[in-house]
Design a protein around this motif. Structure first.
Motif, mmCIF file in Angstrom:
data_model
loop_
_atom_site.group_PDB
_atom_site.id
_atom_site.type_symbol
_atom_site.label_atom_id
_atom_site.label_comp_id
_atom_site.label_asym_id
_atom_site.label_seq_id
_atom_site.Cartn_x
_atom_site.Cartn_y
_atom_site.Cartn_z
ATOM 1 N N PHE A 179 -2.841 3.585 -10.175
ATOM 2 C CA PHE A 179 -3.255 2.727 -9.122
ATOM 3 C C PHE A 179 -4.269 2.665 -8.425
ATOM 4 N N ALA A 180 -4.893 3.823 -8.218
ATOM 5 C CA ALA A 180 -6.701 3.990 -7.715
ATOM 6 C C ALA A 180 -7.409 3.341 -8.564
ATOM 7 N N GLU A 181 -7.368 3.470 -9.976
ATOM 8 C CA GLU A 181 -8.397 2.839 -10.901
ATOM 9 C C GLU A 181 -8.236 1.420 -10.936
ATOM 10 N N HIS A 182 -6.986 0.867 -10.989
ATOM 11 C CA HIS A 182 -6.596 -0.713 -10.973
ATOM 12 C C HIS A 182 -7.138 -1.269 -9.928
ATOM 13 N N PHE A 183 -7.227 -0.489 -8.499
ATOM 14 C CA PHE A 183 -7.557 -1.331 -7.470
ATOM 15 C C PHE A 183 -8.963 -0.803 -6.680
ATOM 16 N N GLY A 184 -9.663 -0.052 -7.712
ATOM 17 C CA GLY A 184 -10.974 0.403 -7.576
ATOM 18 C C GLY A 184 -11.114 1.061 -6.209
ATOM 19 N N LEU A 213 4.335 -1.158 -7.661
ATOM 20 C CA LEU A 213 3.934 -0.682 -6.293
ATOM 21 C C LEU A 213 2.991 -1.583 -5.456
ATOM 22 N N SER A 214 2.378 -2.431 -6.095
ATOM 23 C CA SER A 214 1.269 -3.252 -5.189
ATOM 24 C C SER A 214 2.439 -4.361 -4.579
ATOM 25 N N ALA A 215 3.464 -4.838 -5.138
ATOM 26 C CA ALA A 215 4.302 -5.850 -4.958
ATOM 27 C C ALA A 215 5.045 -5.115 -3.529
ATOM 28 N N TYR A 216 5.755 -4.106 -3.585
ATOM 29 C CA TYR A 216 6.419 -3.206 -2.730
ATOM 30 C C TYR A 216 5.639 -3.206 -1.495
ATOM 31 N N CYS A 217 4.334 -2.410 -1.780
ATOM 32 C CA CYS A 217 3.450 -2.389 -0.436
ATOM 33 C C CYS A 217 3.020 -3.779 0.217
ATOM 34 N N ARG A 218 3.005 -4.956 -0.580
ATOM 35 C CA ARG A 218 2.684 -6.161 0.223
ATOM 36 C C ARG A 218 3.630 -6.558 0.930
#
Length: 70
Positions: free
Chosen positions: A16-21, A59-64
């Motif tokens: 996740f960290a790598e994907h979002f820099g 994860l990204s969708a859930y957090c949004r």
């Protein structure tokens, strides 16, 4: 199983960290803030059978949905 779960979640956070820099620490804070780590802890049995790419998207969708912006 607890060791496998912990290792999986650590690897997922790194992806996740790598994907979002972002740093791993930033990813942990973000995912914790929006309760995504709690979700993955509860749903590990199913989620670890999915690809990291799919889980990062989820994860990204859930957090949004929980108010996040990534």
């Amino acid at each position: 199983m607890a060791k496998d779960k912990a290792q999986y979640i650590v690897a997922l956070i790194a992806e996740f960290a790598e994907h979002f820099g972002m740093t791993t620490s930033q990813a942990v804070k973000y995912l914790s803030r929006y309760k995504a780590l709690e979700l993955y802890d509860r749903q590990y049995g199913y989620l670890h059978t999915q690809s990291f790419a799919s889980n990062v998207r989820d994860l990204s969708a859930y957090c949004r949905r929980m108010g996040g912006s990534l």
